[in-house]
Design a protein around this motif. Structure first.
Motif, PDB file in Angstrom:
ATOM      1  N   SER A  54      -1.018  79.264 -31.611  1.00 27.36           N
ATOM      2  CA  SER A  54       0.158  79.396 -32.802  1.00 27.36           C
ATOM      3  C   SER A  54       1.332  79.971 -32.209  1.00 27.36           C
ATOM      4  CB  SER A  54      -0.368  80.081 -33.930  1.00 27.36           C
ATOM      5  OG  SER A  54       0.687  80.041 -34.826  1.00 27.36           O
ATOM      6  N   GLN A 332     -12.287  83.234 -38.549  1.00 29.09           N
ATOM      7  CA  GLN A 332     -11.608  82.330 -39.591  1.00 29.09           C
ATOM      8  C   GLN A 332      -9.937  82.229 -39.129  1.00 29.09           C
ATOM      9  OE1 GLN A 332     -13.525  80.241 -41.209  1.00 29.09           O
ATOM     10  NE2 GLN A 332     -11.627  79.278 -41.672  1.00 29.09           N
ATOM     11  N   PRO A 333      -9.008  83.262 -39.063  1.00 25.35           N
ATOM     12  CA  PRO A 333      -7.562  83.156 -38.751  1.00 25.35           C
ATOM     13  C   PRO A 333      -7.202  82.301 -37.593  1.00 25.35           C
ATOM     14  CG  PRO A 333      -8.217  85.486 -39.437  1.00 25.35           C
ATOM     15  CD  PRO A 333      -9.741  84.716 -38.941  1.00 25.35           C
ATOM     16  N   ASP A 336      -7.981  78.677 -38.769  1.00 26.55           N
ATOM     17  CA  ASP A 336      -7.073  78.369 -39.744  1.00 26.55           C
ATOM     18  C   ASP A 336      -5.665  77.780 -39.135  1.00 26.55           C
ATOM     19  OD1 ASP A 336      -8.658  78.735 -41.875  1.00 26.55           O
ATOM     20  OD2 ASP A 336      -8.057  80.628 -42.430  1.00 26.55           O
ATOM     21  N   ASP A 337      -5.241  78.759 -38.088  1.00 28.09           N
ATOM     22  CA  ASP A 337      -4.199  78.275 -37.314  1.00 28.09           C
ATOM     23  C   ASP A 337      -4.106  77.065 -36.629  1.00 28.09           C
ATOM     24  OD1 ASP A 337      -2.487  80.561 -37.970  1.00 28.09           O
ATOM     25  OD2 ASP A 337      -3.106  81.792 -36.212  1.00 28.09           O
ATOM     26  N   ASP A 339      -5.703  74.438 -37.433  1.00 31.03           N
ATOM     27  CA  ASP A 339      -6.010  73.277 -38.502  1.00 31.03           C
ATOM     28  C   ASP A 339      -4.407  73.264 -38.859  1.00 31.03           C
ATOM     29  OD1 ASP A 339      -8.320  72.544 -38.690  1.00 31.03           O
ATOM     30  OD2 ASP A 339      -9.049  73.792 -40.145  1.00 31.03           O
ATOM     31  N   ARG A 340      -3.636  74.227 -39.279  1.00 30.17           N
ATOM     32  CA  ARG A 340      -2.302  74.194 -39.825  1.00 30.17           C
ATOM     33  C   ARG A 340      -1.545  73.656 -38.588  1.00 30.17           C
ATOM     34  NH1 ARG A 340       1.791  76.825 -38.197  1.00 30.17           N
ATOM     35  NH2 ARG A 340       0.505  78.419 -37.120  1.00 30.17           N
ATOM     36  N   THR A 349      -7.457  66.649 -37.357  1.00 26.94           N
ATOM     37  CA  THR A 349      -7.819  67.952 -38.004  1.00 26.94           C
ATOM     38  C   THR A 349      -8.699  68.645 -36.648  1.00 26.94           C
ATOM     39  OG1 THR A 349      -9.618  67.458 -39.369  1.00 26.94           O
ATOM     40  CG2 THR A 349      -7.332  67.348 -40.327  1.00 26.94           C
TER      41      THR A 349
END
Length: 356
Positions: A54, A332-333, A336-337, A339-340, A349
């Motif tokens: 990210s 999880q972070p 999530d990154d 996926d974003r 995705t």
């Protein structure tokens, strides 16, 4: 008990490569950068693994970081020694190119050295080493960042250096010895993690801006900024301080670009050194010795019987083996990154991509 979800490493590799390419990276750069970040994750260096995807792509999209192979400039090349100017190309690509160049020199003459200036963030140094130890080569990487001061001089208060890590891969008759150590007592990442968690550091490894030892991470994030103590702390920090100066000399000074230039953008100075034991006592003799020493170390009596003595990199290599056979678990972070980023870049995705 909830079972930890694990992801196929090859599928994850393809997905992250696609993220970088969608963001504008050359295919070659995307492949190399993904490989280095994923290797850091596999070895358990979670602060310098896929969590950096990210950050790297954010730098690309903002225009601060380049991701084209031709932007990396080879300033000089003697066949043994080389200088690259990264021009803020993604750091893992810069360092990988430098190591390849140094390895070419080592294979021809026994030793090669390549220096990079102005590379973007270079990730986990240990992640670069195994491809070279697999070839029977000793590989070393040194790094500093002349735009940042985080670590004080021994006996000083003000931040002067970065943690200035040293990494080395040492071949043996089995798995390599992989070391990656900073010349500071702790990393900035740990200080930040403790601050975010509202906890104190394990030891007083900080110098507050008024000159007091502290284990409170808030004493670093002040104005003026506090400092991290050099390796060895208050008692023996003169050793870490001296080694930090050596790293500065072997990176920024050799690169011809350092603190004197007052760079205003984060950019690593890195030096890669590769040695081929075949030109010295011989590879067999080298690995006989390193393997013998390794056996002595792991056979030595542990202080705690529940925690046997181990070699540098041994735990990380065990994690790597497990992930390659059973899949890699991600926090999880990080998920999530990813996926974003996939949504932002209009890519399939993560759940769709990794289920293919």
């Amino acid at each position: 008990m909830t079972q930890t979800k694990r992801y196929d490493v090859q599928a994850l590799t393809r997905f992250v490569e696609q993220l970088f390419e969608k963001a504008g990276a050359d295919a070659e750069v995307a492949q190399v950068v993904t490989q280095v970040l994923l290797e850091g994750e596999l070895l358990g260096h979670r602060t310098h693994g896929l969590n950096l995807v990210s950050r790297y792509i954010g730098g690309m999209l903002s225009g601060q970081v380049k991701a084209q192979a031709q932007a990396l400039e080879q300033v000089s090349d003697s066949g043994i020694s080389s200088l690259f100017d990264g021009h803020y190309v993604l750091g893992p690509y810069c360092v990988s190119r430098a190591l390849d160049c140094a390895a070419k020199g080592a294979s021809a003459q026994g030793i090669g050295i390549a220096v990079v200036r102005r590379a973007a963030h270079i990730g986990c140094l240990a992640a670069y080493l195994k491809p070279y130890t697999d070839r029977g080569l000793v590989a070393m990487v040194y790094s500093s960042d002349p735009s940042v001061g985080l670590v004080c001089a021994h006996g000083g208060v003000d931040p002067v250096f970065t943690p200035n890590p040293i990494a080395a891969g040492i071949p043996t008759q089995g798995e390599p010895i992989l070391l990656d150590v900073s010349m500071s007592t702790v990393t900035l990442g740990l200080v930040g993690q403790c601050r975010d968690a509202g906890s104190r550091l394990p030891h007083p490894v900080l110098m507050s801006n008024d000159g007091h030892l502290s284990d409170d991470p808030r004493d670093f994030f002040t104005t003026p900024q506090g400092s991290i103590l050099p390796l060895g702390g208050q008692a023996f920090g003169h050793k870490g301080f001296a080694l930090a100066i050596l790293v500065e000399a072997l990176t920024s000074a050799l690169a011809g670009h350092g603190r004197k230039d007052a760079p205003d953008q984060w950019g690593a100075s890195a030096t890669a050194v590769v040695i081929d034991p075949r030109f010295f006592g011989g590879l067999q003799a080298f690995t006989d010795e390193t393997s013998f020493l390794g056996r002595l170390i792991v056979a030595s009596r542990p202080v705690d019987p529940e925690r046997p003595v181990r070699l540098p990199g041994q735990a990380g290599l065990a994690l790597r083996r497990q992930a390659l056979t059973q899949g890699l678990s991600l926090s999880q972070p990080v998920l999530d990154d990813l996926d974003r980023l996939a949504e932002q870049l209009q890519l399939a995705t993560r759940s769709q991509a990794l289920s293919q």
